[in-house]
Design a protein around this motif. Structure first.
Motif, short mmCIF file in Angstrom:
data_model
loop_
_atom_site.label_atom_id
_atom_site.label_comp_id
_atom_site.label_asym_id
_atom_site.label_seq_id
_atom_site.Cartn_x
_atom_site.Cartn_y
_atom_site.Cartn_z
N ILE A 64 0.84 -1.20 0.00
CA ILE A 64 0.00 0.00 0.00
C ILE A 64 0.87 1.25 0.00
CG2 ILE A 64 -1.64 1.35 1.37
CD1 ILE A 64 -2.84 -1.36 2.29
N VAL A 65 1.93 1.23 0.84
CA VAL A 65 2.84 2.38 0.91
C VAL A 65 3.53 2.59 -0.43
CG1 VAL A 65 4.96 3.25 1.97
CG2 VAL A 65 3.19 2.20 3.39
N LEU A 66 3.94 1.49 -1.08
CA LEU A 66 4.63 1.59 -2.37
C LEU A 66 3.67 1.85 -3.53
CD1 LEU A 66 7.16 -1.40 -2.07
CD2 LEU A 66 7.66 1.05 -1.81
N GLY A 67 2.37 1.71 -3.28
CA GLY A 67 1.40 1.88 -4.35
C GLY A 67 1.44 0.78 -5.38
N ARG A 68 1.73 -0.45 -4.96
CA ARG A 68 1.87 -1.57 -5.89
C ARG A 68 0.74 -2.60 -5.75
NH1 ARG A 68 4.50 0.18 -9.74
NH2 ARG A 68 4.58 -1.99 -10.46
N THR A 69 -0.37 -2.24 -5.16
CA THR A 69 -1.45 -3.20 -4.99
C THR A 69 -2.06 -3.62 -6.33
OG1 THR A 69 -2.99 -1.36 -4.65
CG2 THR A 69 -2.04 -2.39 -2.67
N GLY A 70 -1.94 -2.77 -7.34
CA GLY A 70 -2.46 -3.12 -8.66
C GLY A 70 -1.78 -4.35 -9.24
N ASP A 71 -0.50 -4.55 -8.91
CA ASP A 71 0.21 -5.74 -9.39
C ASP A 71 -0.43 -7.01 -8.88
OD1 ASP A 71 1.93 -4.02 -10.62
OD2 ASP A 71 3.49 -4.15 -9.08
N ILE A 72 -0.92 -6.97 -7.64
CA ILE A 72 -1.55 -8.15 -7.06
C ILE A 72 -2.88 -8.43 -7.76
CG2 ILE A 72 -2.47 -9.16 -4.94
CD1 ILE A 72 0.58 -8.84 -5.02
N ARG A 73 -3.65 -7.39 -8.05
CA ARG A 73 -4.92 -7.59 -8.76
C ARG A 73 -4.67 -8.21 -10.13
NH1 ARG A 73 -6.15 -2.57 -6.23
NH2 ARG A 73 -5.46 -1.40 -8.08
N THR A 74 -3.61 -7.75 -10.80
CA THR A 74 -3.26 -8.33 -12.09
C THR A 74 -2.88 -9.80 -11.95
OG1 THR A 74 -2.45 -6.19 -12.89
CG2 THR A 74 -1.69 -8.15 -14.06
N ALA A 75 -2.08 -10.11 -10.92
CA ALA A 75 -1.64 -11.49 -10.71
C ALA A 75 -2.81 -12.41 -10.40
CB ALA A 75 -0.62 -11.54 -9.58
N LEU A 76 -3.78 -11.92 -9.63
CA LEU A 76 -4.93 -12.75 -9.27
C LEU A 76 -5.82 -13.07 -10.46
CD1 LEU A 76 -5.94 -11.10 -5.86
CD2 LEU A 76 -4.81 -13.30 -6.21
N ARG A 77 -5.68 -12.32 -11.54
CA ARG A 77 -6.46 -12.59 -12.75
C ARG A 77 -5.69 -13.46 -13.75
NH1 ARG A 77 -7.96 -6.97 -12.05
NH2 ARG A 77 -6.31 -6.36 -13.51
N SER A 78 -4.47 -13.86 -13.38
CA SER A 78 -3.64 -14.65 -14.29
C SER A 78 -3.47 -16.07 -13.74
CB SER A 78 -2.27 -13.99 -14.46
OG SER A 78 -1.37 -14.85 -15.13
N PRO A 79 -4.10 -17.07 -14.35
CA PRO A 79 -3.94 -18.45 -13.86
C PRO A 79 -2.48 -18.91 -13.85
CG PRO A 79 -5.77 -18.30 -15.41
CD PRO A 79 -5.07 -16.98 -15.46
N ARG A 80 -1.70 -18.48 -14.86
CA ARG A 80 -0.30 -18.89 -14.91
C ARG A 80 0.49 -18.33 -13.73
NH1 ARG A 80 4.47 -16.85 -16.24
NH2 ARG A 80 6.08 -18.24 -17.07
N MET A 81 0.28 -17.05 -13.43
CA MET A 81 0.99 -16.43 -12.31
C MET A 81 0.56 -17.04 -10.99
SD MET A 81 1.13 -12.44 -13.53
CE MET A 81 2.00 -11.89 -12.06
N LEU A 82 -0.73 -17.35 -10.86
CA LEU A 82 -1.22 -17.98 -9.63
C LEU A 82 -0.62 -19.37 -9.46
CD1 LEU A 82 -4.99 -16.95 -9.60
CD2 LEU A 82 -3.20 -16.23 -8.00
N ALA A 83 -0.53 -20.12 -10.55
CA ALA A 83 0.05 -21.46 -10.48
C ALA A 83 1.52 -21.40 -10.08
CB ALA A 83 -0.11 -22.17 -11.81
N MET A 84 2.26 -20.46 -10.67
CA MET A 84 3.67 -20.33 -10.33
C MET A 84 3.85 -19.86 -8.89
SD MET A 84 6.70 -20.88 -11.33
CE MET A 84 6.40 -21.18 -13.07
N ALA A 85 3.01 -18.93 -8.44
CA ALA A 85 3.08 -18.47 -7.06
C ALA A 85 2.73 -19.59 -6.08
CB ALA A 85 2.16 -17.27 -6.86
N ALA A 86 1.76 -20.44 -6.46
CA ALA A 86 1.42 -21.58 -5.61
C ALA A 86 2.59 -22.54 -5.48
CB ALA A 86 0.20 -22.30 -6.18
N LEU A 87 3.34 -22.73 -6.59
CA LEU A 87 4.51 -23.60 -6.56
C LEU A 87 5.59 -23.02 -5.66
CD1 LEU A 87 6.17 -26.01 -7.53
CD2 LEU A 87 6.79 -24.67 -9.57
#
Length: 304
Positions: A64-87
């Protein structure tokens, strides 16, 4: 280590600020066994659950301080990124769990050995999976590490699974983490976010289901230590992530020995774990391998 997208790539040079950040992170990791030893009476699974749950709000505040919460919203909409993050989240959980168990069960020396082996295992992975060409000194360094493992296996009648689990899990974590197109702070938040659901359910089960939890049933000391798990997990990682961007790769490569060296010294002089003949042979073999690895890395850096 990935670079935060909000910050431009730093020049390939060291900065005092980067050195201070990295040194702080490695010192915090070096003293971590003392904190984990205080939690030795609590099961590793419960400790890991608290590390995950209490890291989440801290990592969220940073984003929130860095203003990077939008990156998380983008990642949550990407199945590939979610799968890699889960790994990567699964790998870091294995690493944390093994480490916490090792400290509590009196295997701190094995933990130190695992983190000494890790850089050599990483260059081995780079050679096998990424087809990176190994220099002769690097091959010799890997051979010395392998010989150390053989010595320990011969002495104990089995593989040194604690050290190898730590080295392998962290090595693959670092490898796959590089493929996750997120900055270090965003990636860490996404990992603990994915893990927080099961971790919270487990804590609630221990506290209100089985009655075996330690958050508020066993005194203020346990409560404070468990709540502090978020600080001791998230803060060093985020400090390191910001320091790594301001240092040469060769500098980070040398500084990474600070934490396992401190773990080794704490294990011997504070926890009084016996070295034994096999370890007195294995550790110098690993240190010799790390010297060759470091020399090769510095020579390459100077050549560039």
């Amino acid at each position: 280590m990935s670079t935060d997208a909000s910050v431009p790539l730093a020049k390939n040079e060291d900065s005092p600020r980067g050195f201070a950040f990295a040194l702080t992170a490695y010192l915090l990791w070096g003293f971590l066994p003392i904190y984990m030893k205080a939690l030795a009476h609590i099961s590793p699974a419960e400790v890991i659950a608290h590390r995950i749950v209490w890291s989440l709000p801290l990592a969220g505040i940073v984003l929130i301080v860095l203003g990077r919460t939008g990156d998380i919203r983008t990642a949550l909409r990407s199945p590939r990124m979610l799968a890699m993050a889960a790994l990567t989240a699964s790998l870091i959980t294995v690493n944390w769990g093994t480490y916490v168990w090792a400290i509590g069960a009196g295997h701190s020396l094995d933990a130190a050995l695992g983190y000494f082996i890790n850089p050599l295992f990483s260059i081995f992975l780079g050679s096998v999976l990424l087809k990176e060409k190994l220099q002769s000194l690097q091959i010799a360094a890997i051979a010395l590490a392998a010989l150390a493992v053989v010595v320990l296996a011969f002495d104990s009648g089995g593989i040194p699974w604690v050290a190898l689990t730590l080295a392998i899990s962290w090595g693959f974590y670092a490898l796959f983490r590089k493929t996750l197109p997120l900055g270090p702070n965003q990636g860490f938040f996404l990992e603990v976010l994915l893990l927080s659901g099961p971790a919270l359910l487990y804590i609630l089960y221990l506290e209100f289901g089985s009655g075996q939890g330690h958050l508020y049933r066993t005194g203020f000391a346990d409560t404070a230590l468990l709540l502090g798990c978020g600080l001791i997990t998230a803060v060093p990682l985020m400090i390191y992530a910001n320091g790594a961007k301001l240092l040469k790769l060769s500098t980070i490569g040398i500084m990474q020995y600070i934490a396992p060296t401190m773990i080794f010294l704490i294990a011997v002089f504070a926890f009084h774990e016996p070295l034994g003949t096999a370890r007195m042979i294995a550790f110098p073999l690993i240190w010799a391998g790390l010297f060759l690895y470091s020399w090769s890395m510095l020579r390459t850096s100077r050549g560039r």
